[in-house]
Design a protein around this motif. Sequence first.
Motif, PDB file in Angstrom:
ATOM      1  N   UNK A  43     -65.033 -49.588 -22.870  1.00  0.00           N
ATOM      2  CA  UNK A  43     -63.670 -50.079 -22.664  1.00  0.00           C
ATOM      3  C   UNK A  43     -63.081 -50.604 -23.949  1.00  0.00           C
ATOM      4  N   UNK A  44     -61.867 -50.197 -24.245  1.00  0.00           N
ATOM      5  CA  UNK A  44     -61.135 -50.774 -25.351  1.00  0.00           C
ATOM      6  C   UNK A  44     -60.634 -52.146 -24.926  1.00  0.00           C
ATOM      7  N   UNK A  45     -60.257 -52.960 -25.918  1.00  0.00           N
ATOM      8  CA  UNK A  45     -59.681 -54.253 -25.588  1.00  0.00           C
ATOM      9  C   UNK A  45     -58.434 -54.053 -24.748  1.00  0.00           C
ATOM     10  N   UNK A 562     -59.729 -59.325 -18.601  1.00  0.00           N
ATOM     11  CA  UNK A 562     -59.220 -58.995 -19.927  1.00  0.00           C
ATOM     12  C   UNK A 562     -60.391 -58.885 -20.884  1.00  0.00           C
ATOM     13  N   UNK A 563     -60.571 -57.707 -21.433  1.00  0.00           N
ATOM     14  CA  UNK A 563     -61.672 -57.438 -22.341  1.00  0.00           C
ATOM     15  C   UNK A 563     -61.197 -57.729 -23.762  1.00  0.00           C
ATOM     16  N   UNK A 564     -61.919 -58.605 -24.435  1.00  0.00           N
ATOM     17  CA  UNK A 564     -61.550 -58.945 -25.794  1.00  0.00           C
ATOM     18  C   UNK A 564     -62.025 -57.908 -26.786  1.00  0.00           C
ATOM     19  N   UNK A 565     -61.656 -58.106 -28.022  1.00  0.00           N
ATOM     20  CA  UNK A 565     -62.032 -57.184 -29.084  1.00  0.00           C
ATOM     21  C   UNK A 565     -63.541 -57.195 -29.283  1.00  0.00           C
ATOM     22  N   UNK A 566     -64.086 -56.021 -29.595  1.00  0.00           N
ATOM     23  CA  UNK A 566     -65.506 -55.938 -29.913  1.00  0.00           C
ATOM     24  C   UNK A 566     -65.796 -56.414 -31.332  1.00  0.00           C
ATOM     25  N   UNK A 567     -64.749 -56.607 -32.104  1.00  0.00           N
ATOM     26  CA  UNK A 567     -64.908 -57.064 -33.485  1.00  0.00           C
ATOM     27  C   UNK A 567     -65.347 -58.519 -33.501  1.00  0.00           C
ATOM     28  N   UNK A 568     -66.360 -58.813 -34.274  1.00  0.00           N
ATOM     29  CA  UNK A 568     -66.859 -60.176 -34.394  1.00  0.00           C
ATOM     30  C   UNK A 568     -66.478 -60.739 -35.756  1.00  0.00           C
ATOM     31  N   UNK A 569     -66.436 -62.048 -35.822  1.00  0.00           N
ATOM     32  CA  UNK A 569     -66.147 -62.680 -37.105  1.00  0.00           C
ATOM     33  C   UNK A 569     -67.248 -62.336 -38.089  1.00  0.00           C
ATOM     34  N   UNK A 570     -66.883 -62.333 -39.352  1.00  0.00           N
ATOM     35  CA  UNK A 570     -67.865 -62.062 -40.399  1.00  0.00           C
ATOM     36  C   UNK A 570     -68.140 -63.342 -41.166  1.00  0.00           C
ATOM     37  N   UNK A 571     -69.204 -63.336 -41.959  1.00  0.00           N
ATOM     38  CA  UNK A 571     -69.552 -64.523 -42.727  1.00  0.00           C
ATOM     39  C   UNK A 571     -70.354 -65.490 -41.888  1.00  0.00           C
TER      40      UNK A 571
END
Length: 893
Positions: A43-45, A562-571
């Motif tokens: 699923x996309x966001x 509501x599906x959130x972004x699969x992108x996670x914070x970096x660092x």
Amino acid sequence: MTALIPASPTSRRTVLRAGAAAVLVGGLGTTVALRGAGSASAAAAGTYTVGSTPVALNTPSDPAVGRITPAADAATRGMFGAQVPWPVIPIHVAVGRNGHLTSWGTPVDTAAQGGTAYDDWDVAGGFARAAHTQTASMHDYNSFCNGPAVLPDGRFLVVGGNSSSMTMLYDPVTHEQTMGQNVRYQRWYATSLRLPDGRVLVLGGGNYYNTGAYRNPQDDSGVATVPEIGTGTGAWTSLTGAASTMAFGAEDNRWWYPRAFNGPRGTVVGTSGDQVWNLSVGGTGTIRKIGTLPFNPRVSGSQVMYAPGKILVSGGGQPFNEDGTTATAAAAVVDVNGTTAQITSTSPMADNRNWHNLTVLPNGDVLASGGTRVGTAGGDANSVKRAEIWNPASGTWRPAAAAARTRTYHSTALLMPSGAVFTGGGGVPGPEDNLNAELFYPPYLFTRAADGSTTWASRPVLTSIAGSATHGGTITLSLADTRTVGAASLISAGCVTHSENTDQRRVPLTVRQNGSTVSATLPSSVDVLPPGDYLLTVVDAAGVPSAAQVLTIRRGAPGLVTVGSATQVVGNGDPVTDPTGTVPLTVDTAVGLEAVNFAGYRVMHENFAVFLRQAGTGSPYGTRTDTSWAVRPGLADTAGVSFEAVTWPGYYLAAPAGGGAAGLVENDGTKGFAARATFVAVTGATGQGTTLQVWGDRTLQLRHQNFQVFAQKADTSDLGRADSTFTVRGGLVPAPALPPTPGRSLGFEALNFPGYRVMHENFAVYLRQAGTGSAAVVKTDTSWIARPGLADRAGVSFEASTWPGYYLTAPAGGGALGLVRNDGSAGLAGRATFAVVAGAAGQGSSFQVWSDRTLQVRHQNFQVVAQKADGSDLGRADSSFVLRSGLYPTPTV
């Protein structure tokens, strides 16, 4: 899965269902159709209807979970992450169904009322400024101190505030703003409660800045005693039958943000001061008193419905945020499940708290954070920085971690999808204007390993959802493993202001488990589970919760996820440099000190006096130089900092004894001067930037007043705090190369080994790694005091900072340098005096022995020697040094 189809951003509130296909329309920029049954499709966001087709879920991001090093006691007390800058003072905060956090209350980077900006924080972007998007208020509407609520379509309804009769709708996804219809009564400090049928009930409030109404308890002319009801998008109806001075009158300022909840029996229950009441919206409305609290929280207490029909009330006591009332630590439980209210005391908090926030957690515990003991005064003695956690089973509190900032009036706290708790704001007015936030990570996120160390806990992970997210329906959740799940719950998505998270509730679900599949049944009653946005979590047998998924419960329609972004914070989740341009006070760099309340105005020396002057890259050269200060280690102590004029070596920003006008003064080498020219840099008095306290008298701090700069006693007024807060900017001219001025403490850093300095050790001289965090002996023994040359004042000699009379000395004819006592002979003087010349490598400085200028100082295999120049690249690099400020100050007299 079918192809993604573009959708109009204005169609975000339309969700369709066609046959077996769940169809998403708009909102996050896509339309997605899901077909078939069985395993979850990728699923996309976006927002999806929950049905027979499993919807794949992404784990919500967090800037710190699993990334930063846990505190040693985090498994029992939790921990606060580092303080991070925030674009606005978050006086009002709400979690949107996309998992973003919207905050508003002040203009961007400004501690002031009016000019409100709405800040959207995309948590997946971490703490970087780029993760924030601001939208300025587009209408002549001052929403400061409004009563917010979330409408069925996900928009925020903003009622009253400084524009006390106006309303506005804000879309947290499109950032679209639409003015609503005015309410009939002035609603400054009103409460807005969304009802199970989707309408909004507006309670209390009063005339603009009518904070003193409680002083005339029989005069209700300036307060709104009549509730109003409406959809938020149309006209408002007065509920004249529910008019009440008991609930919304002037006495105790009961009109000030009445605490209100949807009760489990179809009515609204709430408290105003110590009055407990029940309100029905049928017809023209009715209201009646149903009890009295055992203490009076007045306007500064906090409440939460921690279980269906059970409300925890704690702390408070102020009738007005600027009086000196001592807070109570008392707490009580109001149980409205039966036909009569049951009100019982529970254990008091460990600390008395005004303006704290209560936040219910996924495991059912309740967090109390922030507050002040007496009134809203600041200071460490009065600020309650340590949080505490209440357990509903035992009715007792246990200590939690301590925050860095004072969080009192106008502070906020709410649960984030990650399981962390956002805490932020406070100020305008307040002891600190906090343009910052701290995230609290509760103990359930940590575990104690067998060796006693604390680590991040292994968490349940929700991978998909299907079934019926309706009242009385059952949802099917897939887990990433087969661990045992002990509980599941829905917690209302937070919408907080003024220590009030209206209708904040935790609703437990009935769970069954088969391997990695968990079935959770929702309550059938819309009064127990009012339609709205919720954080769905499961908790494993070890008490560790999953990250939450945002589930929208609707009346008479399938629920949404509501599906959130699969992108996670970096660092590593570390706080970023202040995005407004703040730079660190790095020794030997040039900085400018800009007034936070006079943007573009910097501290400048002028004829040895110090003023505030407008300065920028386009200013005349003299303005740019004289507003630039070289950062030096504190003359009194290297734990402090001193500011040397970049064009007046040896002249420093200094305060007069006892306070008064600051000036540019030559260093006379005395202890008194050093103490007055050294400053302690602390977090700004407004909660942003930097405040500079005088080392010799920490009660004095630099402040501008009528454009002159003074050292004065701290003034805790809003103006005083703003005038004593500065933003550290980069200097408008660079810091010059550090000169070996007699009396200056210096360090010789190898040009080709940054961080390594010349150090004496048992009278020999080596290259050793050294910095501000080094051991004391390393800091002292790498620091050398520049003296007039023993052989000729045209040269320079270097005396050990803690060995008076001992000098850096070359042997006759060259060889290993040493620390040698001055015997007064001409021979030693010639070998302990150096000519400072341009660095052989084209950078830095090289040092030639005065008595034999063919010899120059060089490091070789980490020993320091005097050798003939060999002309090689390595030789030139090894004989070039960068003069740094010493890590130990020049001894004073």
